[in-house]
Structures are given as structure tokens and as C-alpha cells.
Scaffold this active site. Sequence first.
Site, PDB file in Angstrom:
ATOM      1  N   GLY A   1       1.707 -10.468   4.282  1.00 37.74           N
ATOM      2  CA  GLY A   1       2.858 -11.282   3.872  1.00 37.74           C
ATOM      3  C   GLY A   1       4.150 -10.691   4.384  1.00 37.74           C
ATOM      4  O   GLY A   1       4.146  -9.808   5.237  1.00 37.74           O
ATOM      5  N   ASN A   2       5.262 -11.206   3.888  1.00 39.08           N
ATOM      6  CA  ASN A   2       6.568 -10.649   4.261  1.00 39.08           C
ATOM      7  C   ASN A   2       7.507 -10.697   3.059  1.00 39.08           C
ATOM      8  O   ASN A   2       7.118 -11.144   1.984  1.00 39.08           O
ATOM      9  CB  ASN A   2       7.141 -11.378   5.471  1.00 39.08           C
ATOM     10  CG  ASN A   2       7.321 -12.854   5.197  1.00 39.08           C
ATOM     11  OD1 ASN A   2       8.062 -13.246   4.314  1.00 39.08           O
ATOM     12  ND2 ASN A   2       6.596 -13.676   5.948  1.00 39.08           N
TER      13      ASN A   2
END
Length: 418
Positions: free
Chosen positions: A211-212
Site C-alpha cells: 500500500g501507500n
Amino acid sequence: MRRIWSDKCIVLGVTGSIAAYKACDLASRLVELGAEVVPVLTKSAREFVGAASFEAITGQRAITEMFEPVQNPAIEHIALATRASLFIIAPATANIIAKAAHGIADDWLSTTLLATRAPILFAPAMNSNMYSHPATIANIELLKSRGCHFVGPESGRLACKTIGPGRLIDVQAIIEAATPLVSGNHELAGKRVLITSGGTREPVDPVRFLGNRSSGRMGRALALAALARGAEVTVITGPAHVAPPYGARVVEVETAAEMAEAVAKHAPKADVVIAAAAVADYRVKAPSVQKRKRDGAPVTLDLIENPDILAALGKSRRKGRILVGFAAETERLLENARAKLQKKNLDLIVANQVSVADSGFEVDTVKGAILDRAGPNEEFPLCAKEEFAERLMERIVALANAESDSSGIGRANFVPGG
Ligand code: CTP
């Protein structure tokens, strides 16, 4: 938000519900936004809350009686009915809704509701059976057909110990629903704005993902700015820390592929697309079906490229649609952003400096520049994402107006401040 609410006269009608105490918070938030709030408490509201609380919060005398000696002509009911920018009735009981629907004027609030031509927003709160009673349903429909607005109620546990619809919706949602009504700005009326927001999650196995750090704050601020200009807003959001604003249609997705599919479905009708999402460029080629076990050996993940959602829209551009992207950069900010503007065939790109403190992911502020195809770069100092969203939306409206002028269609739907 402050710019929109500043100096607006809001009549806050409080009626007799256990949720009346929440109207104190609403009054306080409106005052904080710069509005002049005139509280009106019906007789039954005063069984739950006192006028003194509202007077202390708003700095205004609370109106409680119809026939008081007129001490302040500015709050006499016809004067206020004319001067008000908006009436918010929160909480709104079945009784005030019924009275408003049938033109009954037997106290200050119901009389003034009849006299005003300002927009009226009801935030209902009542027992579920009262809310779902055919009389209440018909009254709400009647008021809606006459142009009144409603926000909520929510479902949940009610004071009468039942669970169901009837709880006053939260104060933030009331403010968000009221913002377009008070803004008086219709620059994007009739336009559909599609916003991608948040980050994406690419599964590694059933419990892990790549993810980020996108929080969804920028997407949320942009949606608010578009709603405040009368646009119909759809937000396609990956997992985020903040929810899109009330009034936006929300499509929740998780992976880049799901986001691409949702955009393909909703983009054809959109007049403006703003890609604020941080989309993962790669996904795991073959996510593990079972949870991966640690066995001491180094792990290599085989990654394959995700579709570039914005670039695909740029390739198949519909005439008149405005495409806006973001370039999150840690180096060569303007150079990299301009390359993306050209490569993805965009109208505008926001060069977002994510390498400095307070700009970019997980924060409320942003710094960078807005680039278009022809003009000079518009650099902006560190500012709140909400303030920046206003700025970007002004650029989008200007572009849309220029587009209408050059096509000779006229500005029917893009009248600044119209
Ligand atoms: N974007 C997109 N789909 C992707 C990747 C990016 O729609 N698969 C959009 C983003 O929402 C943003 C713009 O493209 O509006 C640029 O995203 P960014 O991550 O800055 O750039 P990339 O194109 O991914 O390039 P790089 O990661 O190499 O900088």
C-alpha cells in the site's frame, strides 16, 4: 469553507428532541466557520436545552417567543426571514416537518419558515416508527418537491432504546450538506465531477498488502470544493483515513484494478475527472491463497504493472472533458510533472512536492505548483489542502469557461458566481 460561511446569516431552528443538545455543537462549529448564527428554540426544545447555552455560543439572543416586545428589529421574524442565507432545522422533529409541509404557522419558527425564501435544510431526529410513518414520509416528500433539503437521519440506537433510522446525523455531515446551499456558487451546476482518492492496496496474501501513505484528504477537499460549486460529485476511493464529504456519491475500491474498473464505469458521464488517488503502479503477480509462512529464506515478490488509469483516460479523451492529474514528486518537481502532463494528455497537473515536511501524504497541507499546457506555472506556498482545492477548482472552472467560449456553445453551465 471559512470563505463560504463567513458573514452568512444562519437561522438555526432547534426543536424538541433529545438530540437538541447536539445543536450546541452545530452552532459552535458554524460560529467557528465565521457565520452569524441566530438560534431559535421552540417551546419543546427548551425542555431539553436552555437558551443561555446557545446565547453564550453564538453571541446572539436566542429567539424563544413569538410575541415578545420588539427589542431588536433585526431579529423580528419577517426581517430575519428576508436576511437569512439559510435555515437549518436541527434536530427537526416530525412535528416541525408536518407543520412546514402544511403551512401551519403557530410559533416563531413555523411562521418564519413560511415567510422565508432562503434555502431550508432539515436534519430530522425522531423515533423510527415516527420517521417511517406514512404521514412523515409524505410530508418529507412534499417538502422536497418544494425545494426543501434533508440530511440524515442515521440508523442506530435511539433514546427510546430501539434501533433503527431516526438518529440526528453527525454535525459534520449537516455542515457539509449545508455548504452548497449557503455558497450561492453555481459555477459547476449540472456538471459531473469524478474524483479518484485515497490509496490502493495490492494483496500479497490474505492478510498482507502493498500500500501507500495516501490519506484521502486531498480527494475529500476537492470533493467539497466541487460540491460547493453545485457539481454532482462521485468519489472513487481506495482505503483512506478520512471519508468523502456528505453529498458525494462514493464508490469504494481496494486494488488498482478495481479502481480502473470503477473509473471505466463512471468516467463516460464525467465532465471533469480529477485523479487524486495514489494508485499502486505494480501488483503482486500471484498473491498467495494461504498466509505466507516465514521460513528463514529471503522472499522475492514477483510484481507486474498495473493499468495507468489516468493515462487511459488521456488516450481516449472525449471533447470537452477536463482531465486533471497529480504528480507526487520527491525530485525535479516541475520537470517531472510537466512530463506527466504531456505523457498522460492532461489539461492540468498538480506538481506535489512530497519530499518536504508538511506537504503530501498524511498531512493537512500541501506545497507545489499547478501546470497547464500553455500558461506559466502557478506556484503555491504551503497551504491547507482545503485552500488549495479551492484554487484548483477555480482553475478548472476557468478552463471549462474557456472551452465553452471556444466551442461557441456559450457558458450556460459555467457562469462564475452565477
Ligand atoms: N495514476 C493513475 N493510475 C496509475 C498510476 C497513476 O491514474 N496506475 C494517476 C495518479 O492518480 C496521478 C497521476 O496518475 O494523478 C500521476 O501519478 P504518480 O504516482 O505521480 O505518477 P506515475 O504515473 O505513477 O509515475 P511514477 O510513479 O513513475 O512517478
